[in-house]
Design a protein around this motif. Sequence first.
Motif, PDB file in Angstrom:
ATOM      1  N   UNK A   1     -11.530  78.323 -13.906  1.00  0.00           N
ATOM      2  CA  UNK A   1     -11.041  79.740 -13.755  1.00  0.00           C
ATOM      3  C   UNK A   1     -10.288  80.216 -14.801  1.00  0.00           C
ATOM      4  N   UNK A   2      -9.429  79.298 -15.465  1.00  0.00           N
ATOM      5  CA  UNK A   2      -8.651  79.717 -16.883  1.00  0.00           C
ATOM      6  C   UNK A   2      -9.726  80.024 -17.795  1.00  0.00           C
TER       7      UNK A   2
ATOM      8  N   UNK B   1      -3.001  71.487 -13.649  1.00  0.00           N
ATOM      9  CA  UNK B   1      -3.985  72.199 -12.710  1.00  0.00           C
ATOM     10  C   UNK B   1      -5.264  71.439 -12.574  1.00  0.00           C
ATOM     11  N   UNK B   2      -5.996  71.769 -11.388  1.00  0.00           N
ATOM     12  CA  UNK B   2      -7.181  70.799 -11.127  1.00  0.00           C
ATOM     13  C   UNK B   2      -8.180  71.265 -11.782  1.00  0.00           C
TER      14      UNK B   2
ATOM     15  N   UNK C   1      -8.763  86.584 -11.537  1.00  0.00           N
ATOM     16  CA  UNK C   1      -9.492  85.463 -11.019  1.00  0.00           C
ATOM     17  C   UNK C   1      -9.053  84.590  -9.858  1.00  0.00           C
ATOM     18  N   UNK C   2      -7.956  85.095  -9.317  1.00  0.00           N
ATOM     19  CA  UNK C   2      -7.280  84.750  -8.185  1.00  0.00           C
ATOM     20  C   UNK C   2      -6.582  83.643  -8.417  1.00  0.00           C
TER      21      UNK C   2
ATOM     22  N   UNK D   1     -13.521  74.276  -4.540  1.00  0.00           N
ATOM     23  CA  UNK D   1     -13.323  74.796  -6.053  1.00  0.00           C
ATOM     24  C   UNK D   1     -14.293  75.902  -6.500  1.00  0.00           C
ATOM     25  N   UNK D   2     -15.706  75.180  -6.161  1.00  0.00           N
ATOM     26  CA  UNK D   2     -16.513  76.334  -6.210  1.00  0.00           C
ATOM     27  C   UNK D   2     -16.330  77.692  -5.722  1.00  0.00           C
ATOM     28  N   UNK D   3     -15.858  77.777  -4.682  1.00  0.00           N
ATOM     29  CA  UNK D   3     -15.610  78.937  -3.702  1.00  0.00           C
ATOM     30  C   UNK D   3     -14.472  79.935  -4.661  1.00  0.00           C
ATOM     31  N   UNK D   4     -13.779  79.435  -5.238  1.00  0.00           N
ATOM     32  CA  UNK D   4     -12.854  80.061  -5.991  1.00  0.00           C
ATOM     33  C   UNK D   4     -13.516  80.824  -7.301  1.00  0.00           C
TER      34      UNK D   4
END
Lengths: 322, 508
Positions: free
Chosen positions: B152-153, B145-146, B131-132, B179-182
């Motif tokens: 993502x976690x 973490x943000x 998930x990068x 954040x959405x891009x991640x």
Amino acid sequence: MNVMSARPRSAAPIRRPGLVVDGVLLLAVLAAIVLALTTDRFLTVANAKAILTSASLVGIAALGLTLITIGGSAVSLAISPSVAAVGMIFLSAQSLGLIAALVLAVLCGTLITGLQGAVVGYAAANPVVLTIAASFAITGIATGVSGGSTVSPTAGGYDRLNATPGGVALSVYVLIGLALIVEWTLRRTGFGRSLYLIGENRRAARAAGLPVGRMTAVAWLGAGALFAVTAAFTAAFNTSANVNLGGTLTFDAIAAVLAGGTPISGGRGSALRTLAGAVLIAAASDILLLRGYSTGVQIMVKGVIVLVVVVTVHLRTRGSRA
Amino acid sequence: MSPAAEELVRVDQLTKSFGSTRAVRGASFGIAAGEIHALCGHNGAGKSTVVKMLSGQETPDSGAIRIGGGVLDLRSRQVAQRSGIALVDQELSVVPSLTVAENLMLGDQRARWLNRRRASGPRLRSLLDNVGLGHVDLDQPLSELGIGERQLIEIARALGQDARLLILDEPTATLSDVESEYVYAAVRAVAAAGCAILFVSHRLGEVLGLCDRVTVMRDGAVVATTEVADLTIDSLIVQMLGEAPHRSRKRTGGEAGKSGEVLSVGGLSVPGRVEDFSLGLRPGRVYALAGQLGSGASDVLRATAGLVPAAAGDIRVDGVVVRPGHPIAAARAGIAFVSNDRKSEGLFLDKPISWNLLATRLPSVTRWAVLDRQRWSAVLTDLVGLCGLDGGRTGDSVRSLSGGNQQKVFVGRGLGRSDARVLLLDDPTRGVDVGGRAAIHRLLRDAADRGMAVLFSSTDLEELLDLADVVVTMHKGVVVQRHDGDVAGSVLLREMTHGAAAPAEERR
């Protein structure tokens, strides 16, 4: 159009757990009455006086705690240290005269507990944690100032608090009078009403713009005044005071509030219930004493009473909500 | 459209009713392995019920769910998990005080009494890389973490269940663009690995940019499943709204300019939620903030009511500054707030209706701080009549009322204050039946007619069109457009779901 007329249709089956609880409660009360009637010397005027007298000191402090509990701040665990400190102040101020000493005691008691209330109300501190810290602080300061010694009164004015007008201790009259005043305050004043609302749902009270901090602080101020009255009577009864004057008062007062059926979560309860709780515990101890049981058994029964009442109250409220 | 043979997941004629409400009516669609499939529809279209049935939280009344050809009987979320269906919920369900590794192992069906952290290290590591999150250490506390990384976690954890179908329910609603891009990158990587993905979203831009096919639902039924190449924002909105109720908003109050602003909000900001929001309210008018979850509409109302300590900005009632972050100051200035969470932030459920209605009016029903029975019952009778409640039941606890009547009590409490100048309502008809809804709309209109300024947030087009004189649309924390005149529902929906982007930008 009457949109609200439809009452919950399932009312009948819901009542059933409530009925079971009521039945058990009724049996318990019957058993207690039989036990009381068969106990030698229980039903005498002298014994009734003894019960009330032993309930009075705990009762007055428990009235103060009732304000704290209904307002949603759970309990104060600093009752004994506050009572000890105020008792010491009361006795050492006897040279000023009884009235002045009483006023001073009430002012100090109000200040000590009111400060804690302000922190709980305005800074949303956890009351249990805060009062544990406060009890160490109060005991520490009292020990430091008194040098660890016992305070003996400098004049005998305090002894008037040990009077027994009509053969009943003065503290009993004071207990009943204060219970009525607190009950009236809770039922009939804007302060009482907001205290119930804040105790039931603090977040909602805050969102509605109720003065949550102020009302909480006021409840604790009132509690402090009542603790101070307890302190004066306790100190007068013991004719001397040291940092251990409070004894087991903290837990005794909590037990009286809970035995009266006031839930620890707040929002419900009353002063008269607390009065009944204090008398119930005193009467139970009295029966056991008359029947020759040891102090250990008396203390254990106190615990059982609290447990039974708390469970009963919980089951009943759950039944009525389901 | 892909033929059914290639489809990994097949939903067939799913139907679900709650009482007399038919939430989902014969919904069918399929998702191929490696496909990112969007599920769109306006609020109440039945999307979340479909998600709940797929993830084992609700049992369908009829219909079938197939994965890899076999029909699944999803009785619980555990069963769904074992069948290879992983759900990333709207709300974050990670625990900030635990480490990344602990969060990844949380709720894993294969976890035994002893969690062998060391043994599972390489497996967890590869989940994070997928998930990068290659830069994140497994033993790092999650609190470092943000929000985007936490999301993502969650996705990584869902993947760790060896999911064949990954359901993402509005995963980016509360995230920033970066954040959405991640999240998009992670979703693409997961799909490339052969997982089927169901992506539920209100943001039409990301749907068109990310997904392969789009299934649109309306009123519980599937309208169409379309290749994304054949869609534009506008054609999607047409599918979501249907042809019928394209009526424009009719204007009611024509009193603009009659008197000054009663509430003025200037430069209101809530870190991470709202940026530079300004609005002036005139008495006698009803204003609406139209915005989906994460648009900031709800935060604007809460901040104005003083319930957001981090809020900054200039809030004035009748020209007098109200300190932000102080609910008592806001209430004293005449701002009444009706939260969207009436159970925990609104009503006193175990107390009588009368206590609830008069909770904020105690000073006016007391004399010398003592409750005055005559004033109490006079004010109560007024309020009960105003709200259309049963006068004989004011002693009953609020808990015994239906949701609609509870909401009436809540709104009525705000109306009852004679000193109230502004009424703020956060999604006032959520979970309220049709009858209660009409009654609440009437209450709000009456309040405006009596000279209050009313501001409510909603995502319901009918409510926005019928009730509001002015509609302000919000998207991702900023105001998109203010509509004083007539506006079509499709325009509002477009702005709520896509923001202010020019039409040229959306075409791919």
